[in-house]
Motif scaffolding. Structure first.
Motif, PDB file in Angstrom:
ATOM      1  N   UNK A  88      -7.167 -40.059 -15.109  1.00 47.57           N
ATOM      2  CA  UNK A  88      -7.996 -40.492 -14.088  1.00 47.57           C
ATOM      3  C   UNK A  88      -9.463 -40.233 -14.366  1.00 47.57           C
ATOM      4  N   UNK A  89      -9.834 -39.405 -15.220  1.00 47.46           N
ATOM      5  CA  UNK A  89     -11.332 -39.663 -16.048  1.00 47.46           C
ATOM      6  C   UNK A  89     -11.505 -41.053 -16.722  1.00 47.46           C
ATOM      7  N   UNK A  90     -10.598 -41.361 -17.158  1.00 50.54           N
ATOM      8  CA  UNK A  90     -10.695 -43.090 -17.800  1.00 50.54           C
ATOM      9  C   UNK A  90     -10.850 -43.887 -16.685  1.00 50.54           C
ATOM     10  N   UNK A  91      -9.967 -43.604 -15.600  1.00 48.55           N
ATOM     11  CA  UNK A  91     -10.305 -44.690 -14.556  1.00 48.55           C
ATOM     12  C   UNK A  91     -11.778 -44.631 -14.133  1.00 48.55           C
ATOM     13  N   UNK A  92     -12.077 -43.274 -13.836  1.00 52.15           N
ATOM     14  CA  UNK A  92     -13.467 -42.915 -13.170  1.00 52.15           C
ATOM     15  C   UNK A  92     -14.528 -43.580 -14.154  1.00 52.15           C
ATOM     16  N   UNK A  93     -14.417 -43.158 -15.518  1.00 56.24           N
ATOM     17  CA  UNK A  93     -15.273 -43.972 -16.599  1.00 56.24           C
ATOM     18  C   UNK A  93     -15.641 -45.505 -16.187  1.00 56.24           C
ATOM     19  N   UNK A 147     -28.883 -45.131 -12.435  1.00 54.96           N
ATOM     20  CA  UNK A 147     -28.188 -43.803 -12.847  1.00 54.96           C
ATOM     21  C   UNK A 147     -28.123 -42.928 -11.713  1.00 54.96           C
ATOM     22  N   UNK A 148     -29.194 -42.770 -10.827  1.00 58.59           N
ATOM     23  CA  UNK A 148     -29.395 -41.801  -9.627  1.00 58.59           C
ATOM     24  C   UNK A 148     -28.048 -42.138  -8.608  1.00 58.59           C
ATOM     25  N   UNK A 149     -27.907 -43.342  -8.274  1.00 54.18           N
ATOM     26  CA  UNK A 149     -27.057 -43.866  -7.459  1.00 54.18           C
ATOM     27  C   UNK A 149     -25.555 -43.661  -8.107  1.00 54.18           C
ATOM     28  N   UNK A 150     -25.366 -43.499  -9.306  1.00 51.69           N
ATOM     29  CA  UNK A 150     -24.196 -43.321  -9.850  1.00 51.69           C
ATOM     30  C   UNK A 150     -23.912 -41.627  -9.799  1.00 51.69           C
ATOM     31  N   UNK A 151     -24.883 -41.135 -10.250  1.00 54.36           N
ATOM     32  CA  UNK A 151     -24.792 -39.730 -10.201  1.00 54.36           C
ATOM     33  C   UNK A 151     -24.465 -39.076  -8.835  1.00 54.36           C
ATOM     34  N   UNK A 152     -25.070 -39.513  -7.699  1.00 49.52           N
ATOM     35  CA  UNK A 152     -24.799 -39.192  -6.317  1.00 49.52           C
ATOM     36  C   UNK A 152     -23.134 -39.740  -6.163  1.00 49.52           C
ATOM     37  N   UNK A 153     -23.006 -40.587  -6.583  1.00 46.60           N
ATOM     38  CA  UNK A 153     -21.242 -41.424  -6.027  1.00 46.60           C
ATOM     39  C   UNK A 153     -20.401 -40.444  -7.034  1.00 46.60           C
ATOM     40  N   UNK A 154     -20.739 -40.200  -8.238  1.00 40.36           N
ATOM     41  CA  UNK A 154     -19.981 -38.937  -9.048  1.00 40.36           C
ATOM     42  C   UNK A 154     -19.800 -37.842  -8.732  1.00 40.36           C
ATOM     43  N   UNK A 155     -20.649 -37.545  -7.754  1.00 39.69           N
ATOM     44  CA  UNK A 155     -21.009 -35.835  -7.591  1.00 39.69           C
ATOM     45  C   UNK A 155     -21.302 -34.854  -8.579  1.00 39.69           C
ATOM     46  N   UNK A 156     -22.156 -35.405  -9.445  1.00 43.22           N
ATOM     47  CA  UNK A 156     -22.694 -34.650 -10.644  1.00 43.22           C
ATOM     48  C   UNK A 156     -24.053 -34.053 -10.372  1.00 43.22           C
ATOM     49  N   UNK A 157     -24.357 -33.000 -11.056  1.00 40.95           N
ATOM     50  CA  UNK A 157     -25.492 -32.127 -10.663  1.00 40.95           C
ATOM     51  C   UNK A 157     -26.435 -32.677 -11.618  1.00 40.95           C
ATOM     52  N   UNK A 158     -25.821 -33.067 -12.786  1.00 38.41           N
ATOM     53  CA  UNK A 158     -27.000 -33.486 -14.036  1.00 38.41           C
ATOM     54  C   UNK A 158     -26.699 -34.906 -14.295  1.00 38.41           C
ATOM     55  N   UNK A 159     -27.632 -35.853 -14.501  1.00 36.20           N
ATOM     56  CA  UNK A 159     -27.730 -37.098 -14.872  1.00 36.20           C
ATOM     57  C   UNK A 159     -26.963 -37.228 -16.269  1.00 36.20           C
ATOM     58  N   UNK A 160     -27.350 -36.381 -17.178  1.00 33.54           N
ATOM     59  CA  UNK A 160     -26.211 -36.364 -18.277  1.00 33.54           C
ATOM     60  C   UNK A 160     -24.868 -36.476 -18.441  1.00 33.54           C
ATOM     61  N   UNK A 161     -24.309 -35.735 -17.283  1.00 35.91           N
ATOM     62  CA  UNK A 161     -22.734 -35.938 -16.985  1.00 35.91           C
ATOM     63  C   UNK A 161     -22.534 -37.402 -16.563  1.00 35.91           C
ATOM     64  N   UNK A 162     -23.340 -37.982 -15.920  1.00 32.36           N
ATOM     65  CA  UNK A 162     -23.084 -39.213 -15.505  1.00 32.36           C
ATOM     66  C   UNK A 162     -23.336 -40.198 -16.511  1.00 32.36           C
ATOM     67  N   UNK A 170     -22.348 -39.685 -19.675  1.00 30.78           N
ATOM     68  CA  UNK A 170     -21.320 -39.259 -20.466  1.00 30.78           C
ATOM     69  C   UNK A 170     -20.099 -40.456 -19.962  1.00 30.78           C
ATOM     70  N   UNK A 171     -20.280 -40.415 -18.620  1.00 31.98           N
ATOM     71  CA  UNK A 171     -19.024 -41.452 -18.193  1.00 31.98           C
ATOM     72  C   UNK A 171     -19.315 -43.023 -18.385  1.00 31.98           C
ATOM     73  N   UNK A 172     -20.614 -43.320 -18.545  1.00 29.59           N
ATOM     74  CA  UNK A 172     -20.960 -44.678 -18.717  1.00 29.59           C
ATOM     75  C   UNK A 172     -20.780 -45.017 -20.219  1.00 29.59           C
ATOM     76  N   UNK A 173     -19.872 -46.158 -20.420  1.00 29.30           N
ATOM     77  CA  UNK A 173     -19.674 -46.679 -21.758  1.00 29.30           C
ATOM     78  C   UNK A 173     -20.625 -47.594 -22.040  1.00 29.30           C
ATOM     79  N   UNK A 174     -21.411 -47.527 -23.437  1.00 31.46           N
ATOM     80  CA  UNK A 174     -22.292 -48.315 -23.792  1.00 31.46           C
ATOM     81  C   UNK A 174     -21.760 -49.549 -24.638  1.00 31.46           C
ATOM     82  N   UNK A 175     -20.565 -49.480 -25.013  1.00 27.59           N
ATOM     83  CA  UNK A 175     -19.968 -50.360 -25.829  1.00 27.59           C
ATOM     84  C   UNK A 175     -19.270 -51.616 -24.908  1.00 27.59           C
ATOM     85  N   UNK A 176     -19.308 -52.810 -25.586  1.00 25.56           N
ATOM     86  CA  UNK A 176     -18.696 -53.994 -25.098  1.00 25.56           C
ATOM     87  C   UNK A 176     -17.362 -53.859 -25.672  1.00 25.56           C
ATOM     88  N   UNK A 177     -16.280 -54.103 -24.688  1.00 24.80           N
ATOM     89  CA  UNK A 177     -14.737 -54.478 -25.115  1.00 24.80           C
ATOM     90  C   UNK A 177     -14.437 -55.764 -25.330  1.00 24.80           C
TER      91      UNK A 177
END
Length: 77
Positions: free
Chosen positions: A13-18, A31-46, A48-55
């Protein structure tokens, strides 16, 4: 996951969330919008979910080829 027929897959599920967070980031959500959507207290958590590489996408499986339209390597990411 079992009801969806995904119980024996190599992702969680965490992979799907990421994936959802990464797609939303690429679509222009900040990032602020995604932090709210992800219910994360810290932006750094958010972050961590966002992948920076191109697949890379296999052109043989590209949706543009299946639809017989022009394709760009980033179209189906």
């Amino acid at each position: 996951m079992e009801r969806a027929g995904l119980a024996k897959k190599d992702y969680t599920i965490k992979d799907i969330r990421a994936k959802a967070m990464t797609d939303a980031s690429k679509a222009g959500y900040d990032l602020d919008e995604l932090q709210v959507a992800g219910a994360h207290a810290e932006g750094s958590t958010t972050q961590g979910y966002i992948k920076q590489r191109e697949v890379p996408v296999s052109l043989s499986d590209c949706c543009c080829r299946r639809l017989d339209i022009g394709c760009h390597p980033r179209t189906c990411l």
